[in-house]
Scaffold this motif. Sequence first.
Motif, PDB file in Angstrom:
ATOM      1  N   TYR A   1       0.831  -1.204   0.000  1.00  0.00           N
ATOM      2  CA  TYR A   1       0.000   0.000   0.000  1.00  0.00           C
ATOM      3  C   TYR A   1       0.866   1.255   0.000  1.00  0.00           C
ATOM      4  N   ASN A   2       2.080   1.156  -0.536  1.00  0.00           N
ATOM      5  CA  ASN A   2       2.939   2.336  -0.571  1.00  0.00           C
ATOM      6  C   ASN A   2       2.580   3.206  -1.773  1.00  0.00           C
ATOM      7  N   CYS A   3       3.496   4.022  -2.241  1.00  0.00           N
ATOM      8  CA  CYS A   3       3.152   5.088  -3.187  1.00  0.00           C
ATOM      9  C   CYS A   3       3.341   4.736  -4.658  1.00  0.00           C
ATOM     10  N   THR A   4       3.567   3.485  -4.971  1.00  0.00           N
ATOM     11  CA  THR A   4       3.716   3.090  -6.379  1.00  0.00           C
ATOM     12  C   THR A   4       2.992   1.770  -6.648  1.00  0.00           C
ATOM     13  N   PHE A   5       2.591   1.600  -7.894  1.00  0.00           N
ATOM     14  CA  PHE A   5       2.134   0.302  -8.362  1.00  0.00           C
ATOM     15  C   PHE A   5       2.810   0.044  -9.706  1.00  0.00           C
ATOM     16  N   HIS A   6       2.642  -1.151 -10.242  1.00  0.00           N
ATOM     17  CA  HIS A   6       3.304  -1.521 -11.490  1.00  0.00           C
ATOM     18  C   HIS A   6       2.282  -1.979 -12.517  1.00  0.00           C
ATOM     19  N   CYS A   7       2.584  -1.715 -13.764  1.00  0.00           N
ATOM     20  CA  CYS A   7       1.781  -2.206 -14.882  1.00  0.00           C
ATOM     21  C   CYS A   7       2.734  -2.817 -15.907  1.00  0.00           C
ATOM     22  N   THR A   8       2.202  -3.748 -16.680  1.00  0.00           N
ATOM     23  CA  THR A   8       3.024  -4.359 -17.728  1.00  0.00           C
ATOM     24  C   THR A   8       2.225  -4.464 -19.018  1.00  0.00           C
ATOM     25  N   TRP A   9       2.895  -4.170 -20.116  1.00  0.00           N
ATOM     26  CA  TRP A   9       2.280  -4.270 -21.445  1.00  0.00           C
ATOM     27  C   TRP A   9       3.405  -4.284 -22.473  1.00  0.00           C
ATOM     28  N   LYS A  10       3.325  -5.219 -23.416  1.00  0.00           N
ATOM     29  CA  LYS A  10       4.362  -5.303 -24.445  1.00  0.00           C
ATOM     30  C   LYS A  10       3.752  -5.834 -25.726  1.00  0.00           C
ATOM     31  N   HIS A  11       4.119  -5.206 -26.835  1.00  0.00           N
ATOM     32  CA  HIS A  11       3.584  -5.576 -28.152  1.00  0.00           C
ATOM     33  C   HIS A  11       4.731  -5.541 -29.154  1.00  0.00           C
TER      34      HIS A  11
ATOM     35  N   ASP B   1      -4.552  11.002 -10.619  1.00  0.00           N
ATOM     36  CA  ASP B   1      -3.740  11.893  -9.799  1.00  0.00           C
ATOM     37  C   ASP B   1      -2.951  12.899 -10.626  1.00  0.00           C
ATOM     38  N   ASN B   2      -3.347  13.039 -11.911  1.00  0.00           N
ATOM     39  CA  ASN B   2      -2.672  13.993 -12.798  1.00  0.00           C
ATOM     40  C   ASN B   2      -1.163  13.745 -12.825  1.00  0.00           C
ATOM     41  N   GLY B   3      -0.791  12.478 -12.931  1.00  0.00           N
ATOM     42  CA  GLY B   3       0.621  12.114 -12.913  1.00  0.00           C
ATOM     43  C   GLY B   3       1.318  12.394 -14.229  1.00  0.00           C
ATOM     44  N   THR B   4       2.630  12.321 -14.201  1.00  0.00           N
ATOM     45  CA  THR B   4       3.435  12.525 -15.402  1.00  0.00           C
ATOM     46  C   THR B   4       3.518  11.211 -16.186  1.00  0.00           C
ATOM     47  N   TRP B   5       3.875  11.321 -17.456  1.00  0.00           N
ATOM     48  CA  TRP B   5       4.058  10.133 -18.284  1.00  0.00           C
ATOM     49  C   TRP B   5       5.315   9.400 -17.842  1.00  0.00           C
ATOM     50  N   VAL B   6       5.235   8.073 -17.782  1.00  0.00           N
ATOM     51  CA  VAL B   6       6.397   7.259 -17.440  1.00  0.00           C
ATOM     52  C   VAL B   6       6.647   6.254 -18.558  1.00  0.00           C
ATOM     53  N   SER B   7       7.912   5.911 -18.740  1.00  0.00           N
ATOM     54  CA  SER B   7       8.299   4.922 -19.748  1.00  0.00           C
ATOM     55  C   SER B   7       8.477   3.568 -19.082  1.00  0.00           C
ATOM     56  N   SER B   8       8.498   2.522 -19.896  1.00  0.00           N
ATOM     57  CA  SER B   8       8.625   1.171 -19.360  1.00  0.00           C
ATOM     58  C   SER B   8      10.076   0.725 -19.350  1.00  0.00           C
ATOM     59  N   SER B   9      10.326  -0.326 -18.590  1.00  0.00           N
ATOM     60  CA  SER B   9      11.632  -0.984 -18.624  1.00  0.00           C
ATOM     61  C   SER B   9      11.727  -1.804 -19.905  1.00  0.00           C
ATOM     62  N   PRO B  10      12.905  -2.333 -20.237  1.00  0.00           N
ATOM     63  CA  PRO B  10      13.021  -3.181 -21.438  1.00  0.00           C
ATOM     64  C   PRO B  10      12.081  -4.383 -21.415  1.00  0.00           C
ATOM     65  N   GLU B  11      11.665  -4.806 -20.221  1.00  0.00           N
ATOM     66  CA  GLU B  11      10.739  -5.932 -20.109  1.00  0.00           C
ATOM     67  C   GLU B  11       9.281  -5.509 -20.226  1.00  0.00           C
ATOM     68  N   GLY B  12       9.042  -4.207 -20.411  1.00  0.00           N
ATOM     69  CA  GLY B  12       7.676  -3.732 -20.567  1.00  0.00           C
ATOM     70  C   GLY B  12       6.958  -3.439 -19.265  1.00  0.00           C
TER      71      GLY B  12
ATOM     72  N   GLU C   1       6.655   1.583 -13.621  1.00  0.00           N
ATOM     73  CA  GLU C   1       6.518   1.899 -12.196  1.00  0.00           C
ATOM     74  C   GLU C   1       5.757   3.214 -12.094  1.00  0.00           C
ATOM     75  N   VAL C   2       4.555   3.166 -11.521  1.00  0.00           N
ATOM     76  CA  VAL C   2       3.635   4.298 -11.582  1.00  0.00           C
ATOM     77  C   VAL C   2       3.376   4.860 -10.180  1.00  0.00           C
ATOM     78  N   PRO C   3       3.682   6.140  -9.926  1.00  0.00           N
ATOM     79  CA  PRO C   3       3.378   6.742  -8.619  1.00  0.00           C
ATOM     80  C   PRO C   3       1.891   7.068  -8.485  1.00  0.00           C
ATOM     81  N   HIS C   4       1.404   7.089  -7.252  1.00  0.00           N
ATOM     82  CA  HIS C   4       0.009   7.452  -6.995  1.00  0.00           C
ATOM     83  C   HIS C   4      -0.101   8.149  -5.641  1.00  0.00           C
ATOM     84  N   LEU C   5      -1.263   8.748  -5.374  1.00  0.00           N
ATOM     85  CA  LEU C   5      -1.482   9.513  -4.143  1.00  0.00           C
ATOM     86  C   LEU C   5      -2.569   8.899  -3.267  1.00  0.00           C
ATOM     87  N   THR C   6      -2.782   7.600  -3.370  1.00  0.00           N
ATOM     88  CA  THR C   6      -3.810   6.943  -2.567  1.00  0.00           C
ATOM     89  C   THR C   6      -3.417   6.968  -1.093  1.00  0.00           C
TER      90      THR C   6
END
Length: 345
Positions: free
Chosen positions: A111-121, A134-145, A148-153
Amino acid sequence: MHSWIWSLWVMAVLTAGSSLPSFPKHTQVEESMANVTVTCRKDFDGNITWKFNEEELDRVGPEFKLLNFDESLAGEYSCYGADEILDTVHVLLKDTPDSTTPELKCWAENYNCTFHCTWKHSHYTVVRLRNERDNGTWVSSSPEGVFEVPHLTDAHSEEATPLKVTLEAITTNKDRFLQINKTFYLREIIQPPPPQIEVFKRGDPLEVDIKPAKSWATPSSYYPLEYQIEYQKKDNGQVVQQLCCKEEGQTNTHTHAPDCWTKVRCKVHVRVASFRVRSRDPLVKSNWGQWTEWTNAGRRAKQEKKREKGMKSNEKKKKKGKGKKKGTGKRKAEKSSLTCKETPL
């Protein structure tokens, strides 16, 4: 077909191999077969010329039209004045997710300040993702797709508004644009990391002491976990799953009893060859988290565990006198890590 449109098509084929290094600053997404206006957004007192994918076009003026827009006309358009670049826009063909589109998957280990998503095509290689809620900034993915996404929950109060993430992607040959949206509550994607385990007693019954992963939220009374053990029977190789508060043979099906949330010793009343353990948050009915590695329950494994315990004991002796200070700092870090409103995006 107009000669300049034919030139566009030829240049699109010749430049298809060049890829974008990152997401372009300006994009213009259009539907197939639409009549599209491309505009130079910088004022210039003089003739304005154009390039398409870095090749000169026979077009002059601050804007021009693309009729019956399709994939062959998609790409990078740049306007020039006095041989200096004024503006660049990537005009892209809108794509729509279908049954072949990979699913955007998101999870959080805590329940900390980040979550993760994965997507690769394989075709969409320029990708970014944003926390819209949360009006966050754009983030890029790692080479594995993985993103790491920050949030304010706020982990200490009820989550009233779900998170909304937006993924945008452009194909390698910079002609198609895809957008995927996903909405969820943080509590719905919690998947705790593998818990800490220690064999208390081997044989029949097998008894395993379990504690939350060191990275799991504290205090445990506020963030309880229930545990599940999966083991392979030594006699017939059968693999069985069991809640750690429910011993084999019991008929009680009430799997969310408070005992399951607090009990930290799993008992299995059969001969076990190997086992592994995972956990979940019972208060929000989260998904089961990650399994631990398979652990050998035999006598040889017991001897190895004893040696490992002795090594850890020696390490503790070396660090004697520093434990209190380190522990206090750790507790402060854990407490602050759940105060996401203090962490700007």
